[in-house]
Design an enzyme around this catalytic site. Structure first.
Site, short mmCIF file in Angstrom:
data_model
loop_
_atom_site.label_atom_id
_atom_site.label_comp_id
_atom_site.label_asym_id
_atom_site.label_seq_id
_atom_site.Cartn_x
_atom_site.Cartn_y
_atom_site.Cartn_z
N ASP A 105 44.95 38.44 34.67
CA ASP A 105 45.54 38.76 35.96
C ASP A 105 46.80 39.61 35.75
O ASP A 105 46.73 40.63 35.07
CB ASP A 105 45.81 37.46 36.73
CG ASP A 105 46.21 37.67 38.17
OD1 ASP A 105 45.33 37.93 39.01
OD2 ASP A 105 47.43 37.57 38.47
N TYR A 238 54.64 42.12 42.33
CA TYR A 238 53.95 42.99 43.28
C TYR A 238 54.93 43.92 43.98
O TYR A 238 54.61 45.07 44.28
CB TYR A 238 53.21 42.15 44.33
CG TYR A 238 52.13 41.27 43.76
CD1 TYR A 238 50.84 41.75 43.59
CD2 TYR A 238 52.39 39.95 43.39
CE1 TYR A 238 49.83 40.94 43.08
CE2 TYR A 238 51.40 39.14 42.88
CZ TYR A 238 50.12 39.64 42.72
OH TYR A 238 49.13 38.85 42.21
N HIS A 303 37.60 33.96 39.25
CA HIS A 303 38.76 34.69 38.74
C HIS A 303 39.42 33.99 37.55
O HIS A 303 39.87 34.64 36.62
CB HIS A 303 39.77 34.85 39.88
CG HIS A 303 40.98 35.64 39.52
ND1 HIS A 303 40.93 36.96 39.09
CD2 HIS A 303 42.31 35.31 39.51
CE1 HIS A 303 42.14 37.39 38.84
NE2 HIS A 303 43.00 36.42 39.08
#
Length: 328
Positions: A105, A238, A303
């Site tokens: 990730d 982010y 995931h």
């Protein structure tokens, strides 16, 4: 857990928590987590790899868990985080000039940055979930995400400081974490402004159906850490994406030349996002990563493939690193 040792180390102006296990002289494997995650995501690999003779080291990245969490998102750029990890490698590697890298990730994104900036540090890279994507020379990440996926795409929804944190608090960290870790929605994650984390069941319910690979104890560990440290540190990665784009202009067109093995689950939200399978299997990925050795798609895995299929993932990691060591 099973002889895993914990300590704090000073790196790049912050104090970082690391979990480690394995012989001090063993080849170092650095394990990097993503969002919303912790060193704990690697608990199975730490145990498995250490039993195979590796020295497995998993930090809480900047902003997570027991590691320092600077306030401003401008302190979460790729340069800051890679700086942390290069200093960590220097601290733990001893006489080893290079280490093995495994990442998932956001950890995978940071892993690609390390391979850009300091390929001299990495013997080989096992990347989980997030393939390398070259820097677009003209389009900033947020502009691109909004154009393709819309304003409710999760990365777009993460941008305003404090807003998504408030929505997480309203929904309850336990429910949010449970939904993220155990969800199997395919394609790009969308967080609608109304009920972004779904309908609200009784947050105190003990009748929670969890998959076999993710126990109530696992969930409670995550909840305890995120209730203490909050989510802002992880969200700041982010919020720094456009800043990363600006800082990495000198690397436009750069390719990844370290040996790479890529692993994903067939139900991974990244893998099932439109265009990603075509990039991974259609030659684009191999063109950008000329030393891409293997691509592995694990069946019936989402995931968090390293937690869902821990023995299989550990075996793939060991197989790749063993081949690299035997070829040297």
């Amino acid at each position: 857990m099973g002889g895993i040792e914990h300590r704090m180390v000073s790196v790049n102006g912050i104090t970082m928590h690391i979990a480690e296990k394995g012989p001090k002289e063993g080849p170092v494997v650095l394990l990097l987590h993503g969002f919303p995650d912790l060193w704990y995501t690697w608990r199975h690999q730490i145990t498995g790899l250490s039993s195979l003779g590796y020295r497995a080291i998993a930090p809480d990245l900047r902003g997570y868990g027991d590691t320092d969490s600077p306030e401003s998102f401008s302190e979460y750029t790729c340069l800051n985080v890679v700086g942390d990890l290069v200093a960590l490698m220097d601290s733990v590697a001893g006489d080893q000039e290079k280490v093995f890298l495994v990442a998932h990730d956001w950890g995978a994104i940071i892993g690609w940055f390390i391979c850009w900036f300091r390929p001299d540090k990495i013997k080989g890279f096992v990347c989980l979930s997030v393939p390398y994507r070259p820097r677009h020379p003209k389009v900033k990440p947020l502009q691109g995400f909004k154009a393709v996926f819309g304003d409710d795409y999760y990365i777009c929804r993460f941008q305003e400081p404090g807003k998504i944190e408030g929505e997480i608090a309203s929904a309850g960290p336990r429910r949010v974490l449970r939904n993220i870790f155990t969800g199997r929605a395919l394609g790009p994650p969308i967080l609608p402004k109304e009920k972004p984390f779904g309908e609200n069941p009784n947050p105190n319910s003990e009748d929670i159906e969890l998959p076999e690979w993710f126990s109530k104890e696992d969930l409670e560990f995550y909840v305890s850490k995120f209730e203490k440290a909050g989510f802002t540190g992880g969200l700041n990665y982010y919020r720094a994406m456009d800043l990363n784009w600006e800082l990495t202009a000198p690397w436009t067109g750069a390719k990844i030349h370290v040996p790479v093995k890529f692993i994903t689950g067939d139900f991974d939200t990244v893998y099932t996002t439109p265009g990603i399978k075509e990039y991974i299997h259609g030659g684009g990925f191999a063109a950008d990563v000329p030393n891409l050795k293997e691509i592995v798609v694990i069946e019936d895995a989402g995931h968090f493939v390293n937690q869902e299929k821990p023995q299989e993932v550990t075996a793939h990691i060991n197989d790749f690193f063993t081949k690299l060591q035997n070829n040297n």
